[in-house]
Design an enzyme around this catalytic site. Structure first.
Site, PDB file in Angstrom:
ATOM      1  N   ARG A 100       0.877  -1.179   0.000  1.00  0.00           N
ATOM      2  CA  ARG A 100       0.000   0.000   0.000  1.00  0.00           C
ATOM      3  C   ARG A 100       0.909   1.221   0.000  1.00  0.00           C
ATOM      4  O   ARG A 100       1.959   1.230   0.663  1.00  0.00           O
ATOM      5  CB  ARG A 100      -0.896   0.032   1.244  1.00  0.00           C
ATOM      6  CG  ARG A 100      -2.109  -0.880   1.178  1.00  0.00           C
ATOM      7  CD  ARG A 100      -3.161  -0.399   0.165  1.00  0.00           C
ATOM      8  NE  ARG A 100      -4.319  -1.264   0.115  1.00  0.00           N
ATOM      9  CZ  ARG A 100      -4.496  -2.279  -0.734  1.00  0.00           C
ATOM     10  NH1 ARG A 100      -3.558  -2.579  -1.623  1.00  0.00           N
ATOM     11  NH2 ARG A 100      -5.603  -2.992  -0.716  1.00  0.00           N
ATOM     12  N   ASP A 112       3.697  -0.121  -7.303  1.00  0.00           N
ATOM     13  CA  ASP A 112       2.387  -0.418  -7.898  1.00  0.00           C
ATOM     14  C   ASP A 112       1.295   0.338  -7.155  1.00  0.00           C
ATOM     15  O   ASP A 112       0.150   0.367  -7.600  1.00  0.00           O
ATOM     16  CB  ASP A 112       2.120  -1.932  -7.824  1.00  0.00           C
ATOM     17  CG  ASP A 112       0.828  -2.312  -8.519  1.00  0.00           C
ATOM     18  OD1 ASP A 112       0.658  -1.929  -9.687  1.00  0.00           O
ATOM     19  OD2 ASP A 112      -0.028  -2.977  -7.889  1.00  0.00           O
ATOM     20  N   GLU A 140      -3.135   7.658  -4.262  1.00  0.00           N
ATOM     21  CA  GLU A 140      -3.623   7.100  -5.541  1.00  0.00           C
ATOM     22  C   GLU A 140      -5.132   7.263  -5.737  1.00  0.00           C
ATOM     23  O   GLU A 140      -5.610   7.247  -6.875  1.00  0.00           O
ATOM     24  CB  GLU A 140      -3.230   5.618  -5.675  1.00  0.00           C
ATOM     25  CG  GLU A 140      -3.961   4.670  -4.735  1.00  0.00           C
ATOM     26  CD  GLU A 140      -3.536   3.210  -4.911  1.00  0.00           C
ATOM     27  OE1 GLU A 140      -2.323   2.927  -4.867  1.00  0.00           O
ATOM     28  OE2 GLU A 140      -4.421   2.360  -5.075  1.00  0.00           O
ATOM     29  N   HIS A 181      -1.539   0.219  -9.645  1.00  0.00           N
ATOM     30  CA  HIS A 181      -2.263  -0.756  -8.820  1.00  0.00           C
ATOM     31  C   HIS A 181      -2.830  -1.888  -9.692  1.00  0.00           C
ATOM     32  O   HIS A 181      -4.030  -2.145  -9.695  1.00  0.00           O
ATOM     33  CB  HIS A 181      -3.389  -0.055  -8.030  1.00  0.00           C
ATOM     34  CG  HIS A 181      -3.723  -0.784  -6.758  1.00  0.00           C
ATOM     35  ND1 HIS A 181      -4.006  -0.141  -5.587  1.00  0.00           N
ATOM     36  CD2 HIS A 181      -3.823  -2.114  -6.482  1.00  0.00           C
ATOM     37  CE1 HIS A 181      -4.265  -1.033  -4.647  1.00  0.00           C
ATOM     38  NE2 HIS A 181      -4.159  -2.237  -5.170  1.00  0.00           N
TER      39      HIS A 181
END
Ligand code: NAD
Length: 330
Positions: A234, A258, A263, A295
């Site tokens: 995360r 990622d 985000e 993500h």
């Protein structure tokens, strides 16, 4: 059961429809859940949400008043749901605890290999018929020390893969797994020791009050200047401001991400016709030693099938009046 599926993306719809097999009355919307969009759930028994949706206290209060009794998450992480508030409101919440740890661990390896072997630059050069090899030197993974932060389902798969590459493994977790020590020679050490000694660090802890900004200036300073840090966990496990400083001052070598702490509202959207209003993300995207994916670590056919099937299974349990074993209990 009448279910409103928030944040539906085209790629997942066929998997959800197939898993549902017309059992539940599903309505799909692309809007993400927020206190403003909670109103759309009026008349539904349950909603299904993803990690980009926000189920804060206010949203949960509204959902309860609209008659929503269940939330079926299409994700492992549930840091976006105020679980205590859900309990107070009498809303049951279940996640998909293990849809495919391989999908995430393999994506972490993909980020590492692409960064280390300069695959993105090499491909861009070759598209311009530039076959020059200068600036494309990487390093062997064999013999390197890899630090795995969080040795649960995904961290265990990462351990197995990196053992296959011939790496020495260090681990950090509040719950140690003896099997990883026996099978792969992973050695549990304090987080500081892991940071000081690893050539590569891969993050696999959930986001909670203990792991928020776990990787901060102090630990970044302790890492080797040659260290590659990979984050598929995360965004907010890493303090992004501190990370950017560490990359600028070359106190670490590269970052594969990622996930990003801000985000929400950016990832999962096509913003190609506008400039995202986020200076930290723009800086990271511009850095040659940073590789960003939006993500997508979970995005494999196997994971999508498992996510859909477990999401429907959780709804089935609630409809039958039984407790899903995936229910999140504080
Ligand atoms: P898991 O619960 O199996 O493993 C997490 C591990 O972290 C556990 O072993 C736990 O003991 C450890 N841990 C928890 N708090 C800790 C702390 N304060 N210090 C040290 N260790 C701690 O979970 P998992 O399935 O391996 O998933 C890990 C995380 O990966 C998820 O919570 C989610 O945030 C993230 N994830 C990302 C994607 C993606 O698409 N990028 C997909 C799935 C999961």
């Amino acid at each position: 059961m009448k279910v409103l599926v928030y944040s539906t993306r085209g790629f997942e719809r066929p998997y959800i429809d197939a898993a549902n097999n017309s059992k539940h009355e599903l309505s799909f919307i692309s809007d993400s859940l927020s206190s403003a969009t909670a109103i759309k759930a009026v008349g539904y028994d349950a909603i299904s949400i993803f990690s980009s949706d926000e189920a804060c206290f206010l949203t949960l209060e509204k959902l309860r008043s609209f008659g929503v009794k269940y939330i079926s998450l299409r994700s492992v992480g549930y840091d976006n749901v105020n679980i205590k508030a859900a309990k107070r409101e009498g809303i049951k919440v279940a996640n998909v605890p293990a849809y495919s740890p391989y999908a995430i661990a393999e994506h972490a390896v993909a980020l590492l290999l692409a960064l280390n072997r300069k695959l993105i630059e090499a491909n861009a050069n070759i598209k311009r018929f530039n076959f020059d090899l200068n600036y494309l030197t990487g390093f062997d993974l064999n013999g390197k020390t890899v630090g795995i932060v969080g040795t649960g389902r995904i961290g265990s798969v990462m351990t197995k893969i990196m053992n296959g590459f011939g790496c020495t493994l260090l681990g950090y977790d509040v719950q140690e797994d003896n099997l990883l020590e026996e099978r792969y020679g992973l050695q549990y050490v304090p987080l500081e020791t892991l940071c000081e000694n690893s050539d590569i660090i891969s993050l696999h802890v959930p986001l909670n009050s203990d792991t928020h900004y776990m990787i901060n200036e102090d630990l970044l300073d302790k890492m080797k200047p040659s260290c590659y840090l990979i984050n598929t966990a995360r965004g907010a496990v890493v303090n992004t401001e501190d990370l950017i400083k560490a990359l600028e001052s070359k106190s670490i070598a590269a970052y594969g991400m990622d996930v990003y702490e801000n985000e929400k509202g950016l990832f999962f959207k096509d913003l190609s016709r506008e400039i995202p209003e986020d200076d930290m993300l723009l800086k990271l995207i511009a850095m040659p030693n940073v590789l960003v994916t939006g993500h997508q670590a979970f995005l494999t056919t196997e994971a999508l099938k498992n996510i859909a099937e477990t999401t429907i299974y959780n709804l089935d349990c609630w409809e039958k009046g039984t407790t899903s074993d995936n229910e999140i209990i504080t």
